[in-house]
Design a protein around this motif. Structure first.
Motif: not given
Length: 160
Positions: A53-55, A136-139, A146-148
């Motif tokens: 689970y990347a962020y 997961q983009s955390l803002a 999000v497509d890194l």
């Protein structure tokens, strides 16, 4: 061709505030090249063996606390800025309501992941397992996938 000439079209700096925008362009390029795209490679290798689970932490107004940024230089979401959202860091700061919500969401994600290996819990934005590109983009107010690779120009950096 100079390195600057190669990178500048991908990371243009606006002329409205040359010092700040060039510095932001430079730090964005450096973050993508050294940090995000490198971690994307690490995530891909790890995903061969387990669920990942990347962020990316993306609060552009995260409290700076321990770090003194130059006047007029936007700190944005710097390395380790998310730690303040988990722990009292011993410096004064007040979260906005959307940052407080993000802090609550992060604590829930991490606690749920620690309990069962999956950060997802009812009532939270869904966090998809890593598929080779996504995170997961955390803002504040914008917890989403999000497509890194695309967002951080990793294809470009793989050719430089």
């Amino acid at each position: 061709m100079t390195y600057y000439a190669l990178v500048q079209p991908t990371y243009p700096a606006e002329d409205t505030d040359p010092w700040a925008t060039r510095a932001v362009a430079l730090t964005s390029a450096h973050t993508d090249r050294v940090w995000t795209c490198g971690h994307l490679t690490d995530d891909r290798l790890l995903a061969l063996h387990t669920t990942v689970y990347a962020y990316e932490f993306a609060d552009r107004d995260a409290p700076t606390g321990f770090f003194a940024f130059p006047p007029g230089f936007p700190s944005r979401a710097y390395h380790s800025s998310e730690v303040t959202y988990f722990f009292d860091q011993g410096f004064p700061y007040t979260f906005r309501p959307d940052q407080r919500l993000l802090s609550d969401q992060l604590i829930s994600y991490w606690a749920t992941f620690a309990a069962n290996g999956d950060p997802n819990r009812a009532g939270q934005p869904h966090w998809a397992p890593f598929n080779g590109r996504n995170a997961q983009s955390l803002a504040p107010g914008a917890v989403r996938g999000v497509d890194l690779e695309a967002t951080h120009h990793c294809q470009f950096w793989s050719t430089v």
